[in-house]
Design a protein around this motif. Sequence first.
Motif, mmCIF file in Angstrom:
data_model
loop_
_atom_site.group_PDB
_atom_site.id
_atom_site.type_symbol
_atom_site.label_atom_id
_atom_site.label_comp_id
_atom_site.label_asym_id
_atom_site.label_seq_id
_atom_site.Cartn_x
_atom_site.Cartn_y
_atom_site.Cartn_z
ATOM 1 N N ALA A 122 8.757 -54.471 45.478
ATOM 2 C CA ALA A 122 7.728 -54.618 46.674
ATOM 3 C C ALA A 122 6.546 -55.247 46.113
ATOM 4 C CB ALA A 122 7.794 -53.410 47.818
ATOM 5 N N VAL A 123 5.796 -54.411 45.175
ATOM 6 C CA VAL A 123 4.528 -54.813 44.837
ATOM 7 C C VAL A 123 4.820 -56.100 44.073
ATOM 8 C CG1 VAL A 123 2.699 -54.119 43.077
ATOM 9 C CG2 VAL A 123 3.851 -52.397 44.535
ATOM 10 N N GLY A 142 0.499 -53.856 34.781
ATOM 11 C CA GLY A 142 -0.172 -52.720 35.699
ATOM 12 C C GLY A 142 0.616 -51.763 36.424
ATOM 13 N N VAL A 143 0.499 -51.762 37.645
ATOM 14 C CA VAL A 143 1.272 -50.942 38.727
ATOM 15 C C VAL A 143 2.634 -51.189 38.669
ATOM 16 C CG1 VAL A 143 1.514 -50.188 41.163
ATOM 17 C CG2 VAL A 143 -0.775 -50.423 40.118
ATOM 18 N N VAL A 144 3.037 -52.446 38.495
ATOM 19 C CA VAL A 144 4.303 -52.579 38.456
ATOM 20 C C VAL A 144 5.324 -52.360 37.345
ATOM 21 C CG1 VAL A 144 6.284 -54.654 38.406
ATOM 22 C CG2 VAL A 144 4.387 -54.823 40.210
ATOM 23 N N GLY A 145 4.588 -52.613 36.165
ATOM 24 C CA GLY A 145 5.155 -51.900 34.688
ATOM 25 C C GLY A 145 5.068 -50.153 34.796
ATOM 26 N N ALA A 149 4.127 -41.020 30.476
ATOM 27 C CA ALA A 149 2.889 -41.147 29.788
ATOM 28 C C ALA A 149 2.336 -42.674 29.801
ATOM 29 C CB ALA A 149 2.983 -40.618 28.208
ATOM 30 N N VAL A 150 3.643 -43.548 29.400
ATOM 31 C CA VAL A 150 3.309 -45.027 29.432
ATOM 32 C C VAL A 150 2.846 -45.514 30.770
ATOM 33 C CG1 VAL A 150 4.371 -47.467 29.042
ATOM 34 C CG2 VAL A 150 4.857 -45.437 27.494
ATOM 35 N N ALA A 151 3.648 -44.834 31.748
ATOM 36 C CA ALA A 151 3.281 -45.432 33.267
ATOM 37 C C ALA A 151 1.607 -45.095 33.549
ATOM 38 C CB ALA A 151 4.219 -44.660 33.980
ATOM 39 N N HIS A 152 1.469 -43.760 33.337
ATOM 40 C CA HIS A 152 0.081 -43.465 33.489
ATOM 41 C C HIS A 152 -1.001 -44.418 32.813
ATOM 42 C CE1 HIS A 152 1.126 -40.140 35.896
ATOM 43 N NE2 HIS A 152 1.569 -39.376 34.911
ATOM 44 N N LEU A 153 -0.504 -44.760 31.540
ATOM 45 C CA LEU A 153 -1.368 -45.831 30.773
ATOM 46 C C LEU A 153 -1.425 -47.011 31.393
ATOM 47 C CD1 LEU A 153 -3.173 -46.013 28.148
ATOM 48 C CD2 LEU A 153 -1.102 -46.928 26.958
ATOM 49 N N LEU A 154 -0.334 -47.317 32.028
ATOM 50 C CA LEU A 154 -0.233 -48.943 32.718
ATOM 51 C C LEU A 154 -1.159 -48.844 33.935
ATOM 52 C CD1 LEU A 154 3.377 -49.938 32.027
ATOM 53 C CD2 LEU A 154 1.233 -51.047 31.210
ATOM 54 N N TYR A 155 -0.828 -47.691 34.738
ATOM 55 C CA TYR A 155 -1.761 -47.369 35.888
ATOM 56 C C TYR A 155 -3.209 -47.529 35.620
ATOM 57 C CZ TYR A 155 2.193 -45.947 38.427
ATOM 58 O OH TYR A 155 3.458 -45.753 39.320
ATOM 59 N N SER A 156 -3.739 -46.646 34.636
ATOM 60 C CA SER A 156 -5.094 -46.860 34.024
ATOM 61 C C SER A 156 -5.587 -48.020 33.875
ATOM 62 C CB SER A 156 -5.338 -45.903 32.860
ATOM 63 O OG SER A 156 -4.811 -44.529 33.312
ATOM 64 N N LEU A 157 -4.762 -48.997 32.967
ATOM 65 C CA LEU A 157 -5.251 -50.446 32.662
ATOM 66 C C LEU A 157 -5.278 -51.255 33.914
ATOM 67 C CD1 LEU A 157 -2.842 -51.028 29.786
ATOM 68 C CD2 LEU A 157 -5.188 -50.666 29.764
ATOM 69 N N ALA A 158 -4.621 -50.879 34.981
ATOM 70 C CA ALA A 158 -4.637 -51.566 36.253
ATOM 71 C C ALA A 158 -5.830 -51.249 36.851
ATOM 72 C CB ALA A 158 -3.334 -51.290 37.264
ATOM 73 N N ILE A 200 -0.108 -45.318 45.455
ATOM 74 C CA ILE A 200 -0.646 -46.223 44.478
ATOM 75 C C ILE A 200 -0.119 -47.769 44.502
ATOM 76 C CG2 ILE A 200 -0.285 -46.371 41.967
ATOM 77 C CD1 ILE A 200 -0.256 -43.550 41.349
ATOM 78 N N ALA A 201 1.126 -47.865 44.959
ATOM 79 C CA ALA A 201 1.679 -49.128 45.022
ATOM 80 C C ALA A 201 0.905 -49.901 46.228
ATOM 81 C CB ALA A 201 3.265 -48.877 45.527
ATOM 82 N N VAL A 202 0.759 -49.282 47.513
ATOM 83 C CA VAL A 202 0.032 -49.959 48.426
ATOM 84 C C VAL A 202 -1.179 -50.232 47.946
ATOM 85 C CG1 VAL A 202 -0.902 -49.475 50.893
ATOM 86 C CG2 VAL A 202 1.447 -48.691 50.148
ATOM 87 N N GLY A 203 -2.050 -49.231 47.307
ATOM 88 C CA GLY A 203 -3.391 -49.414 46.962
ATOM 89 C C GLY A 203 -3.321 -50.805 46.212
ATOM 90 N N ASP A 204 -2.583 -50.842 45.201
ATOM 91 C CA ASP A 204 -2.360 -52.215 44.461
ATOM 92 C C ASP A 204 -2.105 -53.614 45.268
ATOM 93 O OD1 ASP A 204 -2.575 -52.790 41.552
ATOM 94 O OD2 ASP A 204 -0.685 -53.954 41.968
ATOM 95 N N VAL A 205 -1.251 -53.315 46.310
ATOM 96 C CA VAL A 205 -1.136 -54.483 47.072
ATOM 97 C C VAL A 205 -2.606 -54.930 47.706
ATOM 98 C CG1 VAL A 205 -0.059 -55.390 49.170
ATOM 99 C CG2 VAL A 205 1.303 -54.033 47.351
ATOM 100 N N LYS A 206 -2.936 -53.927 48.450
ATOM 101 C CA LYS A 206 -4.577 -54.152 49.066
ATOM 102 C C LYS A 206 -5.497 -54.760 48.013
ATOM 103 C CE LYS A 206 -3.031 -52.854 53.367
ATOM 104 N NZ LYS A 206 -3.157 -53.542 54.169
ATOM 105 N N ALA A 207 -5.405 -54.151 46.828
ATOM 106 C CA ALA A 207 -6.393 -54.669 45.929
ATOM 107 C C ALA A 207 -6.274 -56.210 45.623
ATOM 108 C CB ALA A 207 -6.393 -53.779 44.468
#
Length: 248
Positions: free
Chosen positions: A63-64, A75-78, A104-113, A228-235
């Motif tokens: 969806a994202v 970022g969030v998709v990853g 852990a990789v997921a949190h790192l990718l969220y942080s990069l986003a 988190i997904a909705v926040g990324d869409v809105k961003a």
Amino acid sequence: MDILETHAYDRRQRRNTSCVLFFSLLPFFLSTALYFYLWTPDMPASITHAGVKSAPTLLLAAAVLSWNRGQSVLGVVGGLLFSAVGDCCLVWPELFLHGMGAFAVAHLLYSLAFVSSRYAAYSSSSGSRFLYLIVFLAGGGFYIYVLPFLQKAPNSDILIPAVGVYVCLLALMGALAIRTGRTVTLLGSLIFMVSDLSLAMQVFKVTAPMEHGHTIVMVTYYLAQLLIAVGDVKAVENNDDFSKWKRS
């Protein structure tokens, strides 16, 4: 078009966008309901179990991706894709460390986003530094609290540093979510921390087995990923609107 007509048009556009977003998230809601319908405490580890458990996260990623046109792949998709890998690994207890590595990789990718230009326009004020400190202190305090239980684990030599790194990445993700200044993103990140800490308390036997422990972990987990997904869409959506306004 005067300013009142412009505001009315913008409201209609936002309402229409929200409706479309809701319908694009229906597969996530249905797959989440299916998981809770099928799950039982004695459900055996299997490929089917892993598939049903990871399906909501994969559908969120789809969806994202469809909304952001590939802007969130690193970022969030990853992060959602690696989370789905973690979901599958945690079905088998012997793959717990592999699952923790995927998350852990997921949190790192969220942080990069959260530090990307899509969120940069919403940087929080200097007063939020106190909140950053609280998040890191909470993470450090939790690690110190569970350390004696980690030392009792059979693979403590690997588990102790691995959990330490994981808690640091989790706290970093939460702190950077504060930086975005976005309520949805911040709530998602904080609820993710609650979900992970609840899981750790049960896995490392910090607390006695809870009757609804698994339900608490999974409800908070799916809710966190959704926010988190909705926040990324809105961003991305608001960033595109800002770019159009600058060009006009």
